[in-house]
Design a protein around this motif. Sequence first.
Motif, PDB file in Angstrom:
ATOM      1  N   GLN A   1       0.847  -1.184   0.000  1.00 45.74           N
ATOM      2  CA  GLN A   1       0.000   0.000   0.000  1.00 45.74           C
ATOM      3  C   GLN A   1       0.885   1.238   0.000  1.00 45.74           C
ATOM      4  O   GLN A   1       1.943   1.278   0.625  1.00 45.74           O
ATOM      5  CB  GLN A   1      -0.903   0.008   1.231  1.00 45.74           C
ATOM      6  CG  GLN A   1      -2.007   1.039   1.200  1.00 45.74           C
ATOM      7  CD  GLN A   1      -3.094   0.714   0.205  1.00 45.74           C
ATOM      8  OE1 GLN A   1      -3.114  -0.397  -0.348  1.00 45.74           O
ATOM      9  NE2 GLN A   1      -3.976   1.644  -0.050  1.00 45.74           N
ATOM     10  N   VAL A   2       0.445   2.248  -0.729  1.00 42.00           N
ATOM     11  CA  VAL A   2       1.191   3.490  -0.869  1.00 42.00           C
ATOM     12  C   VAL A   2       0.300   4.644  -0.454  1.00 42.00           C
ATOM     13  O   VAL A   2      -0.877   4.698  -0.812  1.00 42.00           O
ATOM     14  CB  VAL A   2       1.653   3.687  -2.323  1.00 42.00           C
ATOM     15  CG1 VAL A   2       2.333   5.038  -2.488  1.00 42.00           C
ATOM     16  CG2 VAL A   2       2.594   2.563  -2.745  1.00 42.00           C
ATOM     17  N   GLN A   3       0.858   5.555   0.295  1.00 41.78           N
ATOM     18  CA  GLN A   3       0.136   6.779   0.651  1.00 41.78           C
ATOM     19  C   GLN A   3       0.920   7.983   0.150  1.00 41.78           C
ATOM     20  O   GLN A   3       2.151   8.038   0.295  1.00 41.78           O
ATOM     21  CB  GLN A   3      -0.050   6.896   2.162  1.00 41.78           C
ATOM     22  CG  GLN A   3      -0.946   5.841   2.780  1.00 41.78           C
ATOM     23  CD  GLN A   3      -0.188   4.559   3.062  1.00 41.78           C
ATOM     24  OE1 GLN A   3       0.940   4.584   3.518  1.00 41.78           O
ATOM     25  NE2 GLN A   3      -0.818   3.433   2.774  1.00 41.78           N
TER      26      GLN A   3
ATOM     27  N   GLY B   1       4.910   4.008   2.788  1.00 44.05           N
ATOM     28  CA  GLY B   1       4.415   2.663   2.554  1.00 44.05           C
ATOM     29  C   GLY B   1       5.438   1.748   1.928  1.00 44.05           C
ATOM     30  O   GLY B   1       5.197   0.568   1.733  1.00 44.05           O
ATOM     31  N   ARG B   2       6.592   2.301   1.633  1.00 43.91           N
ATOM     32  CA  ARG B   2       7.667   1.501   1.045  1.00 43.91           C
ATOM     33  C   ARG B   2       8.985   2.162   1.432  1.00 43.91           C
ATOM     34  O   ARG B   2       9.040   3.368   1.649  1.00 43.91           O
ATOM     35  CB  ARG B   2       7.531   1.453  -0.470  1.00 43.91           C
ATOM     36  CG  ARG B   2       8.622   0.687  -1.181  1.00 43.91           C
ATOM     37  CD  ARG B   2       8.419   0.646  -2.682  1.00 43.91           C
ATOM     38  NE  ARG B   2       9.597   0.150  -3.361  1.00 43.91           N
ATOM     39  CZ  ARG B   2       9.849  -1.125  -3.554  1.00 43.91           C
ATOM     40  NH1 ARG B   2       9.005  -2.035  -3.125  1.00 43.91           N
ATOM     41  NH2 ARG B   2      10.934  -1.503  -4.198  1.00 43.91           N
TER      42      ARG B   2
ATOM     43  N   ASN C   1       0.996  11.758  -8.165  1.00 46.36           N
ATOM     44  CA  ASN C   1       0.697  10.336  -8.311  1.00 46.36           C
ATOM     45  C   ASN C   1       1.962   9.528  -8.533  1.00 46.36           C
ATOM     46  O   ASN C   1       3.028  10.069  -8.835  1.00 46.36           O
ATOM     47  CB  ASN C   1      -0.327  10.073  -9.419  1.00 46.36           C
ATOM     48  CG  ASN C   1       0.225  10.220 -10.822  1.00 46.36           C
ATOM     49  OD1 ASN C   1       1.409  10.028 -11.091  1.00 46.36           O
ATOM     50  ND2 ASN C   1      -0.639  10.559 -11.759  1.00 46.36           N
TER      51      ASN C   1
ATOM     52  N   ASN D   1       3.555  -1.138  -8.747  1.00 40.13           N
ATOM     53  CA  ASN D   1       2.974  -2.471  -8.929  1.00 40.13           C
ATOM     54  C   ASN D   1       1.681  -2.426  -9.740  1.00 40.13           C
ATOM     55  O   ASN D   1       0.666  -3.043  -9.368  1.00 40.13           O
ATOM     56  CB  ASN D   1       2.714  -3.137  -7.573  1.00 40.13           C
ATOM     57  CG  ASN D   1       3.997  -3.645  -6.936  1.00 40.13           C
ATOM     58  OD1 ASN D   1       5.056  -3.652  -7.560  1.00 40.13           O
ATOM     59  ND2 ASN D   1       3.912  -4.053  -5.686  1.00 40.13           N
TER      60      ASN D   1
ATOM     61  N   VAL E   1      -0.462  -0.244 -10.097  1.00 39.77           N
ATOM     62  CA  VAL E   1      -1.555   0.530  -9.518  1.00 39.77           C
ATOM     63  C   VAL E   1      -1.144   1.998  -9.492  1.00 39.77           C
ATOM     64  O   VAL E   1      -0.029   2.322  -9.096  1.00 39.77           O
ATOM     65  CB  VAL E   1      -1.895   0.051  -8.095  1.00 39.77           C
ATOM     66  CG1 VAL E   1      -2.989   0.926  -7.485  1.00 39.77           C
ATOM     67  CG2 VAL E   1      -2.323  -1.409  -8.109  1.00 39.77           C
TER      68      VAL E   1
ATOM     69  N   TYR F   1      -1.494   5.413  -7.774  1.00 33.67           N
ATOM     70  CA  TYR F   1      -1.917   5.991  -6.513  1.00 33.67           C
ATOM     71  C   TYR F   1      -1.932   7.520  -6.623  1.00 33.67           C
ATOM     72  O   TYR F   1      -1.048   8.110  -7.252  1.00 33.67           O
ATOM     73  CB  TYR F   1      -0.963   5.583  -5.386  1.00 33.67           C
ATOM     74  CG  TYR F   1      -1.007   4.123  -5.051  1.00 33.67           C
ATOM     75  CD1 TYR F   1      -0.168   3.219  -5.702  1.00 33.67           C
ATOM     76  CD2 TYR F   1      -1.881   3.634  -4.090  1.00 33.67           C
ATOM     77  CE1 TYR F   1      -0.201   1.869  -5.398  1.00 33.67           C
ATOM     78  CE2 TYR F   1      -1.924   2.283  -3.781  1.00 33.67           C
ATOM     79  CZ  TYR F   1      -1.082   1.408  -4.445  1.00 33.67           C
ATOM     80  OH  TYR F   1      -1.121   0.068  -4.143  1.00 33.67           O
TER      81      TYR F   1
END
Length: 116
Positions: free
Chosen positions: A1-3, A26-27, A97, A101, A103, A105
Amino acid sequence: QVQLVESGGGLVQAGGSLRLSCAASGRASFSTYTMAWYRQAPGKQRDYVGVIDTIGGTHFADAVQGRFTISRDTVKNTMYLQMNNLNPDDTGIYYCNIAFNSVLYWGQGTQVTVSS
C-alpha cells in the motif's frame, strides 16, 4: 500500500511562487519510480503538469514549461513542485501520483489559488 500526501498549497498573488510537496510512504524507497503532478481547475478535467523519472529527468506541460520545476529527495521520499511566476490560470487543486505495482496511486490534493 502506498500513501501520498500533498502540502504547500495556499493563496498567492500573480507573479508569486509556491513550493508544493508530495510525501510518499508505505515503502522503503520510491526513488526507482516515476512520479507526476497533475492539477484540476474548478469545473475542468484533471490536467498533466509534469513528471520526474527514476534518474531525475523531468518533463512539463507547455503551460508551465519554464516556470515550474520538479525535484525529489530520495531520503525523505518526497517530490517537490516549485512554481514560479504564477498566474490565475494556475489556480486549482494539485495532485501527485505514482505508479506502483501496476496501480496508480493519488494523493488527496492541495489547493493553489492565484489572485490577480
